[in-house]
Design a protein around this motif. Sequence first.
Motif, mmCIF file in Angstrom:
data_model
loop_
_atom_site.group_PDB
_atom_site.id
_atom_site.type_symbol
_atom_site.label_atom_id
_atom_site.label_comp_id
_atom_site.label_asym_id
_atom_site.label_seq_id
_atom_site.Cartn_x
_atom_site.Cartn_y
_atom_site.Cartn_z
ATOM 1 N N GLY A 1 5.341 -15.371 20.447
ATOM 2 C CA GLY A 1 4.672 -14.223 19.875
ATOM 3 C C GLY A 1 5.384 -13.774 18.620
ATOM 4 N N GLY A 2 4.660 -13.178 17.698
ATOM 5 C CA GLY A 2 5.263 -12.723 16.456
ATOM 6 C C GLY A 2 6.399 -11.751 16.693
ATOM 7 N N THR A 3 6.340 -11.033 17.804
ATOM 8 C CA THR A 3 7.398 -10.068 18.102
ATOM 9 C C THR A 3 8.712 -10.745 18.462
ATOM 10 N N ASP A 4 8.689 -12.077 18.683
ATOM 11 C CA ASP A 4 9.926 -12.791 18.980
ATOM 12 C C ASP A 4 10.827 -12.895 17.758
ATOM 13 N N TYR A 5 10.292 -12.648 16.572
ATOM 14 C CA TYR A 5 11.043 -12.824 15.332
ATOM 15 C C TYR A 5 11.104 -11.523 14.538
ATOM 16 N N PRO A 6 11.574 -10.442 15.147
ATOM 17 C CA PRO A 6 11.596 -9.171 14.424
ATOM 18 C C PRO A 6 12.639 -9.132 13.319
ATOM 19 N N THR A 7 13.596 -10.079 13.351
ATOM 20 C CA THR A 7 14.625 -10.146 12.318
ATOM 21 C C THR A 7 14.671 -11.555 11.744
ATOM 22 N N ILE A 8 15.248 -11.669 10.562
ATOM 23 C CA ILE A 8 15.405 -12.997 9.952
ATOM 24 C C ILE A 8 16.319 -13.862 10.813
ATOM 25 N N GLU A 9 17.320 -13.243 11.449
ATOM 26 C CA GLU A 9 18.236 -13.993 12.297
ATOM 27 C C GLU A 9 17.510 -14.637 13.481
ATOM 28 N N LYS A 10 16.584 -13.897 14.093
ATOM 29 C CA LYS A 10 15.847 -14.462 15.218
ATOM 30 C C LYS A 10 14.896 -15.563 14.762
ATOM 31 N N LEU A 11 14.335 -15.392 13.588
ATOM 32 C CA LEU A 11 13.502 -16.458 13.037
ATOM 33 C C LEU A 11 14.356 -17.697 12.791
ATOM 34 N N GLY A 12 15.535 -17.500 12.219
ATOM 35 C CA GLY A 12 16.436 -18.620 11.975
ATOM 36 C C GLY A 12 16.853 -19.310 13.255
ATOM 37 N N ASP A 13 17.066 -18.541 14.307
ATOM 38 C CA ASP A 13 17.407 -19.098 15.611
ATOM 39 C C ASP A 13 16.297 -20.041 16.084
ATOM 40 N N ALA A 14 15.058 -19.602 15.961
ATOM 41 C CA ALA A 14 13.930 -20.437 16.383
ATOM 42 C C ALA A 14 13.853 -21.713 15.555
ATOM 43 N N LEU A 15 14.029 -21.589 14.250
ATOM 44 C CA LEU A 15 13.985 -22.755 13.373
ATOM 45 C C LEU A 15 15.128 -23.717 13.690
ATOM 46 N N PHE A 16 16.296 -23.169 13.999
ATOM 47 C CA PHE A 16 17.477 -23.969 14.291
ATOM 48 C C PHE A 16 17.248 -24.880 15.494
ATOM 49 N N HIS A 17 16.404 -24.431 16.415
ATOM 50 C CA HIS A 17 16.172 -25.181 17.651
ATOM 51 C C HIS A 17 14.817 -25.889 17.675
ATOM 52 N N ASP A 18 14.149 -25.969 16.547
ATOM 53 C CA ASP A 18 12.788 -26.522 16.499
ATOM 54 C C ASP A 18 12.799 -27.997 16.089
ATOM 55 N N ALA A 19 12.543 -28.880 17.065
ATOM 56 C CA ALA A 19 12.514 -30.317 16.796
ATOM 57 C C ALA A 19 11.292 -30.740 15.983
ATOM 58 N N ASN A 20 10.288 -29.884 15.878
ATOM 59 C CA ASN A 20 9.093 -30.244 15.107
ATOM 60 C C ASN A 20 9.366 -30.340 13.611
ATOM 61 N N LEU A 21 10.542 -29.917 13.187
ATOM 62 C CA LEU A 21 10.874 -29.984 11.764
ATOM 63 C C LEU A 21 11.533 -31.306 11.399
#
Length: 416
Positions: A29-49
């Motif tokens: 959900g969009g609310t999972d990324y309320p900060t840039i740090e949380k967005l970065g956390d998701a990207l850091f663990h995203d194998a789709n990239l």
Amino acid sequence: MVRQFAHFLAASALILLPVAMGLGGTAHGGTDYPTIEKLGDALFHDANLSMNRTMSCSTCHTSANGFTDIRDTEKVGHAVSLGDDGKSLGDRNAPTATYAKFSPPFGKDAEENYVGGQFWDGRAATLEDQAGGPPLNPIEMGMGDKGSVVKRLKENQDYMSAFATHFGPDVFENDEAAFAAMGKALAAYERSDALSTFDSKYDRFLRGEEKLTDQEELGRVLMSSTQFTNCNTCHTIKGEHGLSDGVFTNHKYFNIGVPANKLARAANGSKPDAVDLGLAQNPAVGDDPTQRGKFKVPSLRNIAVTGPYMHNGVFKDLRTVVLFYVKYKSKKPSRQINPETGEKWDAPEVPDNIAMEELTSAPALDDKRVDAIVAFLKTLTDKRYEPLLAKGENIGRPEDPAVHSVSATPREAAKN
């Protein structure tokens, strides 16, 4: 053999998992990324990239294991990293991402020495620059260009919303801007307290919360000494605010005579005459002969649980590393033997520019003092990783089915 096959099956299931879940992977959900740090956390663990959707930043920087790569490969263990294609191997050891935020931007200090940056050769000036490297590296995450990475980001509608919130509604109108925004988010995560906790036994000792053993205290004194060791010449114990934020590096570059990792070179398909010139391969430095063979001084935070060691993973054990330094100062024949091979230390890969003044400016250490330094270095382990110390300094025995052994075929080496 049975264990390797089980790991292979587990890995195969993981590879298929993103496809089964859809191109965007796990829905957030969009609310999972309320900060840039949380967005970065998701990207850091995203194998789709990654090209084959099997590899993320966290593949080579696993948070549960000191943010290093513990995947075993046949013949070379985890000295170097396996790429998204399942067969390419790099030529350098994946450094820990913990405390990386303390490295200043790449440049020169007041004495005209190169300092700072990211990667072993500092070629990424900042964390933002570093974050954009692995996705485009052909033997790491393997994406063809920035536009291909941005296309993968667009597959996830929650990313789209979060990027618009944090970087502006027009961020995806330009691939360069979107790719740069991804780098900013990843860097924000790496700068977060999650990667720099300062809660090791040493930190607790500084705060008066815990005592060091006699052996650890001897190691601390030796590390701090300018008379009995020269460790802190490069592994500076103080940070910007004193001991409390020291990460045990001056962020400079030295050639300390590290030998080539012959096993890694044989496995990754390097040419017989391949030589890693380190800092001299940094585009900002150019092929300056005075910089050949120099590599960045790493932080000693979490060093006991982030082996193997040196820029190419040539040494498996932390005590071996300490003895490697001692051999420059000792005349004992036994100190000229690598304890991991039982043979003489291999010759330096780059014999030029070895920092002999720094390496020989203190007396040799006996076994008691070597062991004390190793004991102290273990106290620099973040609290969450302290259980790993019980497994020994080399924690790369993957127990998690998500971590698997692989058989690698030679490919031209790239530089981590």
